[in-house]
Design an enzyme around this catalytic site. Structure first.
Site, PDB file in Angstrom:
ATOM      1  N   HIS A 182       0.829  -1.212   0.000  1.00  0.00           N
ATOM      2  CA  HIS A 182       0.000   0.000   0.000  1.00  0.00           C
ATOM      3  C   HIS A 182       0.865   1.265   0.000  1.00  0.00           C
ATOM      4  O   HIS A 182       0.371   2.361  -0.272  1.00  0.00           O
ATOM      5  CB  HIS A 182      -0.913  -0.012   1.223  1.00  0.00           C
ATOM      6  N   ASP A 207      -8.250 -11.460 -17.876  1.00  0.00           N
ATOM      7  CA  ASP A 207      -8.208 -12.713 -18.625  1.00  0.00           C
ATOM      8  C   ASP A 207      -6.761 -13.046 -18.979  1.00  0.00           C
ATOM      9  O   ASP A 207      -6.133 -12.378 -19.781  1.00  0.00           O
ATOM     10  CB  ASP A 207      -9.054 -12.587 -19.895  1.00  0.00           C
TER      11      ASP A 207
END
Length: 449
Positions: free
Chosen positions: A153, A383
């Site tokens: 983060h 994908d």
């Protein structure tokens, strides 16, 4: 059946070409973020039976190496207040299980999702190195594969995570992608060289251990909830406004009901706002990497009732106030100027907002609920060559044990909403029994594929 993952490999993947820059300066906002991984796991069904797990892993490693050459800071090390882009590499872990993907999702145990983000080894952390961790887990009989990506983060937010995963997936299929801009100190200024991140350990310890649960809001129930949240000033609430307001209300009720509580606390809800959606793309590109967020927060005193319509009305008013501030602050700004956003009115206003939030965040006498919406972000379009994910979820771990948070994300069909809620353990039982909550949400239903 219980999930049993066996780790079969762990190696360092380095960029295929040298980093073009030596260092990336981190901003004050970057360094104020907790040392955790922004992580999610994508579950894909029926991987190709023509390829073994070894061949699939090798293709993912090769494409990851090529992708890192365009995201070189992710392969570096955090050193003080900057990232040294030294091509040290990222961790790639492989694992297998005999469990079928369909069985795992049908009997989903949300606690087991932690297994898909590998344990941090000695000398490693999200606040140091590796800045990026990847784990690929193969389910039994070729029934599916899980791909987990976690980025520190200190260098990215959820939108950055998505940008990276989309680029990696495209590269895996042989599609070229552009080189993203690492924003660094474009929006927020760098800290002083002597900057020390505030220690939140005592604050987290005071708030107690948190547990995370998954709620699903069906589209029909969202419609009903939005009707309940209608007010004179907000005749058409958004689904995010309605759901977050309900969760805040019910979580606050659970906190106030504790028998050992001497007196109820004030409650504060904050929601992250993606600056990429609010600043013109010629100033801040959509694929910019970094913690490019602002936030707004609502605070209610201990005796407040937190009525739904009132919360949503204040939610909308405060959010629109931030949007208007950004719009007004950018008037007359020319991104060809030598000045950066940091030195403009917008930069100063964003820094002031950040300071106001941190002043409240660090107070031990407030129940804080940090909320983020991942809705409308195309996570389900990822994908790698096996089709789109059949499900995705946050890869939580012990790093979240003391952090109160709520994350909303779309279901696969884009109609329902999943809410991941992490609140103190002593509040969770009461929260999950709240009749108002259960009128709209289902607790951890099966995922059917």
């Amino acid at each position: 059946m219980e999930l049993k993952l066996e780790v079969t490999g762990r190696e360092v993947i380095k960029p295929s070409s040298p980093a073009p820059h030596d260092r990336l300066q981190l901003s004050l906002f970057d360094l104020s973020c907790p040392p955790i991984y922004v992580a999610t796991t994508f579950f894909f069904k029926s991987i190709s039976t023509r390829e073994s797990p070894e061949i699939i892993s090798q293709r993912l490693k090769t494409s990851l190496s090529h992708t890192l050459s365009r995201f070189s800071p992710l392969a570096g090390r955090l050193e003080g207040i900057s990232v040294r882009c030294n091509d040290e590499g990222v961790i790639f872990t492989e694992a297998v299980t005999d469990l079928l993907l369909s069985d795992f999702l049908r009997n989903l145990n949300t606690d087991s999702l932690a297994e898909f983000l590998p344990e941090v080894e000695q000398g490693e952390s999200a606040g140091t190195w590796p800045l990026l961790r990847v784990m690929v887990s193969f389910f039994g009989l070729g029934s599916g594969v899980a791909v987990t990506v976690g980025i520190s983060h200190h260098i990215c937010d959820a939108a950055s995570l998505l940008t990276f995963v989309r680029a990696w997936a495209a590269t895996s299929k042989g599609t070229a992608t552009s080189v993203p801009q690492f924003a660094g100190t474009t929006i927020y200024p760098p800290p002083y060289s002597s900057y020390q991140s505030p220690s939140l350990d005592d604050l987290y310890e005071l708030r107690g251990k948190c547990v995370t649960k998954r709620l699903v809001f069906k589209s029909s129930k969202i419609f009903e909830l939005k009707l309940k949240a209608v007010s004179e000033t907000v005749p058409v609430p958004t689904r995010v406004e309605a759901i977050m307001s309900l969760i805040w209300r019910c979580a606050t009720k659970a906190s106030r009901s504790k028998s050992n509580s001497v007196s109820p606390k004030s409650t504060l809800m904050t929601q992250a706002m993606d600056l990429r959606l609010r600043i013109p793309t010629n100033v801040l590109p959509q694929n910019a990497m970094g913690n490019l967020q602002s936030a707004f927060f609502l605070k209610k005193e201990a005796e407040s009732e937190l009525e739904m319509g009132e919360i949503v009305a204040e939610f909308r008013k405060t959010k629109e106030g931030v949007n208007e501030m950004i719009k007004e602050s950018l008037q007359g700004y020319n991104n060809n100027d030598t000045t950066t956003i940091t030195t403009t009115t917008l930069g100063q206003n964003l820094l002031t907002a950040m300071g106001s939030f941190m002043a409240e965040y660090l107070r031990p006498d407030i129940d804080l609920y940090t909320m983020s919406s991942w809705c409308r972000k195309p996570f389900y379009e990822i994908d790698f060559g096996w089709g789109n994910p059949v499900w995705m979820g946050p890869a939580s771990h012990t790093i979240y044990d003391n952090i109160v948070f709520v994350v909303l994300m779309d279901s696969r069909d884009g109609e329902d909403v999943e809410a991941w809620v992490g609140i103190p353990k002593q509040d969770m039982t009461t929260f999950l029994c709240d009749e108002e909550l259960l009128a709209y949400a289902i607790i951890n239903p099966p995922v059917l594929i």
